[in-house]
Design a protein around this motif. Structure first.
Motif, PDB file in Angstrom:
ATOM      1  N   PHE A  81      23.988  40.571  34.270  1.00  0.00           N
ATOM      2  CA  PHE A  81      24.868  41.605  33.712  1.00  0.00           C
ATOM      3  C   PHE A  81      25.183  42.673  34.754  1.00  0.00           C
ATOM      4  O   PHE A  81      26.333  43.069  34.939  1.00  0.00           O
ATOM      5  N   GLN A  82      24.132  43.158  35.447  1.00  0.00           N
ATOM      6  CA  GLN A  82      24.367  44.239  36.399  1.00  0.00           C
ATOM      7  C   GLN A  82      25.157  43.745  37.606  1.00  0.00           C
ATOM      8  O   GLN A  82      26.021  44.458  38.126  1.00  0.00           O
ATOM      9  N   LEU A  83      24.876  42.530  38.058  1.00  0.00           N
ATOM     10  CA  LEU A  83      25.632  41.988  39.199  1.00  0.00           C
ATOM     11  C   LEU A  83      27.103  41.830  38.821  1.00  0.00           C
ATOM     12  O   LEU A  83      27.998  42.107  39.616  1.00  0.00           O
ATOM     13  N   ARG A  84      27.367  41.406  37.595  1.00  0.00           N
ATOM     14  CA  ARG A  84      28.753  41.310  37.126  1.00  0.00           C
ATOM     15  C   ARG A  84      29.391  42.705  37.124  1.00  0.00           C
ATOM     16  O   ARG A  84      30.540  42.882  37.542  1.00  0.00           O
ATOM     17  N   ASP A  85      28.620  43.686  36.685  1.00  0.00           N
ATOM     18  CA  ASP A  85      29.106  45.063  36.666  1.00  0.00           C
ATOM     19  C   ASP A  85      29.435  45.540  38.089  1.00  0.00           C
ATOM     20  O   ASP A  85      30.433  46.221  38.306  1.00  0.00           O
ATOM     21  N   ASP A  86      28.586  45.165  39.037  1.00  0.00           N
ATOM     22  CA  ASP A  86      28.832  45.526  40.443  1.00  0.00           C
ATOM     23  C   ASP A  86      30.150  44.917  40.925  1.00  0.00           C
ATOM     24  O   ASP A  86      30.938  45.577  41.611  1.00  0.00           O
ATOM     25  N   VAL A  87      30.369  43.652  40.596  1.00  0.00           N
ATOM     26  CA  VAL A  87      31.597  42.969  41.031  1.00  0.00           C
ATOM     27  C   VAL A  87      32.814  43.636  40.370  1.00  0.00           C
ATOM     28  O   VAL A  87      33.808  43.937  41.029  1.00  0.00           O
ATOM     29  N   LEU A  88      32.693  43.908  39.061  1.00  0.00           N
ATOM     30  CA  LEU A  88      33.817  44.561  38.363  1.00  0.00           C
ATOM     31  C   LEU A  88      34.066  45.961  38.917  1.00  0.00           C
ATOM     32  O   LEU A  88      35.209  46.426  38.964  1.00  0.00           O
ATOM     33  N   GLY A  89      33.010  46.619  39.370  1.00  0.00           N
ATOM     34  CA  GLY A  89      33.145  47.969  39.939  1.00  0.00           C
ATOM     35  C   GLY A  89      34.004  47.969  41.195  1.00  0.00           C
ATOM     36  O   GLY A  89      34.590  48.992  41.548  1.00  0.00           O
ATOM     37  N   VAL A  90      34.081  46.829  41.885  1.00  0.00           N
ATOM     38  CA  VAL A  90      34.871  46.740  43.116  1.00  0.00           C
ATOM     39  C   VAL A  90      36.198  46.011  42.878  1.00  0.00           C
ATOM     40  O   VAL A  90      37.232  46.405  43.394  1.00  0.00           O
ATOM     41  N   PHE A  91      36.138  44.946  42.081  1.00  0.00           N
ATOM     42  CA  PHE A  91      37.323  44.093  41.938  1.00  0.00           C
ATOM     43  C   PHE A  91      37.963  44.171  40.547  1.00  0.00           C
ATOM     44  O   PHE A  91      39.001  43.555  40.315  1.00  0.00           O
ATOM     45  N   GLY A  92      37.331  44.904  39.607  1.00  0.00           N
ATOM     46  CA  GLY A  92      37.800  44.894  38.223  1.00  0.00           C
ATOM     47  C   GLY A  92      39.134  45.619  38.032  1.00  0.00           C
ATOM     48  O   GLY A  92      39.519  46.469  38.839  1.00  0.00           O
ATOM     49  N   ASP A  93      39.781  45.293  36.940  1.00  0.00           N
ATOM     50  CA  ASP A  93      41.047  45.920  36.568  1.00  0.00           C
ATOM     51  C   ASP A  93      40.736  47.281  35.920  1.00  0.00           C
ATOM     52  O   ASP A  93      40.041  47.332  34.901  1.00  0.00           O
ATOM     53  N   PRO A  94      41.244  48.384  36.503  1.00  0.00           N
ATOM     54  CA  PRO A  94      40.941  49.711  35.940  1.00  0.00           C
ATOM     55  C   PRO A  94      41.274  49.816  34.454  1.00  0.00           C
ATOM     56  O   PRO A  94      40.583  50.526  33.720  1.00  0.00           O
ATOM     57  N   ALA A  95      42.307  49.097  34.024  1.00  0.00           N
ATOM     58  CA  ALA A  95      42.687  49.153  32.611  1.00  0.00           C
ATOM     59  C   ALA A  95      41.563  48.600  31.733  1.00  0.00           C
ATOM     60  O   ALA A  95      41.421  48.987  30.579  1.00  0.00           O
ATOM     61  N   GLU A  96      40.759  47.698  32.311  1.00  0.00           N
ATOM     62  CA  GLU A  96      39.658  47.143  31.529  1.00  0.00           C
ATOM     63  C   GLU A  96      38.334  47.843  31.762  1.00  0.00           C
ATOM     64  O   GLU A  96      37.534  47.999  30.844  1.00  0.00           O
ATOM     65  N   THR A  97      38.072  48.247  33.010  1.00  0.00           N
ATOM     66  CA  THR A  97      36.787  48.883  33.296  1.00  0.00           C
ATOM     67  C   THR A  97      36.769  50.342  32.841  1.00  0.00           C
ATOM     68  O   THR A  97      35.704  50.916  32.644  1.00  0.00           O
ATOM     69  N   GLY A  98      37.964  50.941  32.686  1.00  0.00           N
ATOM     70  CA  GLY A  98      38.016  52.353  32.312  1.00  0.00           C
ATOM     71  C   GLY A  98      37.674  53.289  33.459  1.00  0.00           C
ATOM     72  O   GLY A  98      37.448  54.477  33.260  1.00  0.00           O
ATOM     73  N   LYS A  99      37.589  52.731  34.667  1.00  0.00           N
ATOM     74  CA  LYS A  99      37.267  53.506  35.881  1.00  0.00           C
ATOM     75  C   LYS A  99      38.315  53.204  36.939  1.00  0.00           C
ATOM     76  O   LYS A  99      38.738  52.052  37.052  1.00  0.00           O
TER      77      LYS A  99
END
Lengths: 350, 350
Positions: B232-250
């Motif tokens: 879960f946390q590793l996925r969060d790390d990946v989303l923190g760099v490559f995620g879509d802001p519209a989905e991550t809210g960041k």
């Protein structure tokens, strides 16, 4: 006089609780040692007023001498540690109880270990987390006291209310400090929630609720605790401006630099001349206020009659508390102890 | 699929709890309304993972469908709200769940109402206090759930451990971010305490402890929850760099600007050329990092093989969790729900 013995028992329970957490934390990582050191240093000071009021609320309502009550009462000191650590972050205070504040300690650690990034946010981050830990530990310590489950459930209602009150009161205090035109009335409302209830009335109620006190006892404790709590905070306001730093553990004038809108300040503003008000408003909240500036504000507070009015209020509230105590349906031993605590809470020495 | 219904029940319990606090706060002062508004806004988002893991830990261990468990489980969302509010202060984050972070909301209130003093410390103060309130309310909500006292006492042991772990883990995370030469191993230790145990293993244990689960069930939940928590946390790390802001809210690249020393970063640093490491170290933690800089770091993470290594780790840990779940002595309904939750916790969509 029973209160010094109780204070010692509170200390023992508090340090025993923290010592039991220590090996678990260090097993997670030796890097957590500075958090424990900072907490040890903070807990070395303090008058343990809240645990003592809680204890005598319990005894006054007929509670016995089982050790569980001391543990439950001592947990209030961890709640207070949390409030102080976070308060010092919010006020950017350098010192607390004569030691560097927690966030400053961790700034220093950042510099000493040449860590990356800025030292200040590192200190703030560590202090926020240690304050959170103390808040979590306060309820853990309360629940771990060996009192019966039904007693703890009764006390929890008071504990919950007290925490919400003090946090909301702190927010109102921050807001009050950021608003123009504060009055004695608005300053007193902040005092009520942030400090008076939290320091005296609710700890008394907590002890009494744990003992299963009936409503008349709760009301009698309010009649004593509410005015005493106000007197306590007004004394604290006076000490914040005129107190000896060696006793208050805070540099002289810190409250003025932080721009606290205390009742003392409001009483002064009501009585001061327009020229004095202008100086007061200019100096209050000036982080660079020097010794001469502090002296100028002190003179205005004295010459305007603000200080005398505040001392008069303290005396009036303390008298009201004393009268209520004399009539209270409490054990005589508790009445005697609460008389002593009233003196300790409003004494001119910090 | 049961999890959407449980999620809805968690929401109802959570909002009902906050709504019951509302009149008391507003009776103290209407000035407290912005605290409630900020909390409402924060709680409108979120996947409710922790309450759902708690609920299915309970059901998996044979717990029934009484509503008390939903209340106890939902209290974890207030603990999480507290952690997020304080985390955003520590990281100076502007947004959370697609909304302004709490401290920024109160900065804005300070400007809108032309309050005295600086807006930033006002925002920080309000956010610290609202985070404290959420932390206090999380235990209040837990204790107010209608479960039997013995169950709550068993669960409290897990709750206490979880809070201490997450706060200590957060401190280690701050420290890791401020140290040179972080490795995959040190980054994983932070993940374990700050995130993996807190998000999955401990919520599962809390539910199971409330249900009175025997040791083999607790161990089976660890065998599933621990690797899933890391994934879960590793996925969060990946989303923190490559995620879509519209989905991550960041905003994109926020984790890079904050200089987080994630496992993804450590895997990249292990594999990157000296020239790439130099660029990585220069950009990480740069608060002014722009879109082009974010793209440069992304390219390094991809080209070095850091991203592929991280995806491989996620898959390995998720597989390990799935295998453990297949063998776990849990009710079949819970196994099915926990399979779904494992997908939700490690999905490539935020």
């Amino acid at each position: 006089m029973m209160t010094p013995r109780i204070r010692k028992e509170v200390d023992e329970a508090l340090f025993a609780f923290v010592d039991r957490r220590r090996p678990d934390l260090l097993a997670v990582s030796p890097d957590l040692a500075p958090l424990l050191d900072a907490l040890d240093s903070l807990l070395a000071g303090g008058k343990r007023l809240r645990p003592q009021f809680c204890y005598w609320g319990w005894r006054g309502a007929g509670g016995g001498t089982e050790p569980g009550i001391v543990t439950a009462a001592a947990s209030l000191e961890l709640l207070q540690a949390s409030a102080l650590i976070h308060d010092d972050v919010m006020d950017s205070s350098d010192t607390r109880r004569g030691q560097p504040s927690v966030h400053r300690r961790f700034e220093e650690l950042h510099r000493r270990e040449s860590l990356l990034g800025a030292a200040e946010p590192f200190g703030v981050g560590a202090a926020i987390l240690l304050g959170d830990l103390c808040l979590a530990w306060s309820s853990q310590m309360y629940e771990s006291s060996a009192l019966e489950a039904e007693r703890l459930a009764r006390g929890r209602t008071v504990y919950d209310r007290m925490r919400t009150e003090v946090m909301c009161g702190q927010y109102l205090d921050v807001l009050e400090g950021a608003r123009r035109g504060g009055t004695v009335e608005t300053a007193l409302r902040v005092v009520e929630y942030k400090s008076a209830k939290y320091t005296i009335e609710r700890p008394l109620h907590l002890g009494a609720a744990l003992a299963g006190a009936p409503l008349p006892v709760m009301e009698a404790l309010s009649a004593y605790g509410r005015p005493l709590g106000i007197a306590f905070q007004l004394r604290d306001d006076v000490l914040g401006v005129f107190g000896d730093p060696a006793e208050t553990g805070k540099p002289a004038g810190d409250d003025l630099r932080e721009g606290k809108r205390t009742v003392l300040v409001a009483l002064t503003a009501e009585r001061a001349s327009p020229a004095q008000v202008e100086v007061l408003e200019r100096h209050l909240g000036d982080p660079a206020l020097d010794g001469a500036g502090v002296d100028r504000v002190r003179t205005i507070i004295e010459e305007s009659g603000g200080l005398a009015a505040c001392e008069e209020m303290i005396e009036r509230y303390a008298d009201q508390a004393a009268k209520a105590l004399a009539d209270a349906p409490l054990t005589s031993e508790a009445v005697k102890a609460l008389e002593d605590l009233a003196v300790a809470a409003t004494s001119r020495q910090a």
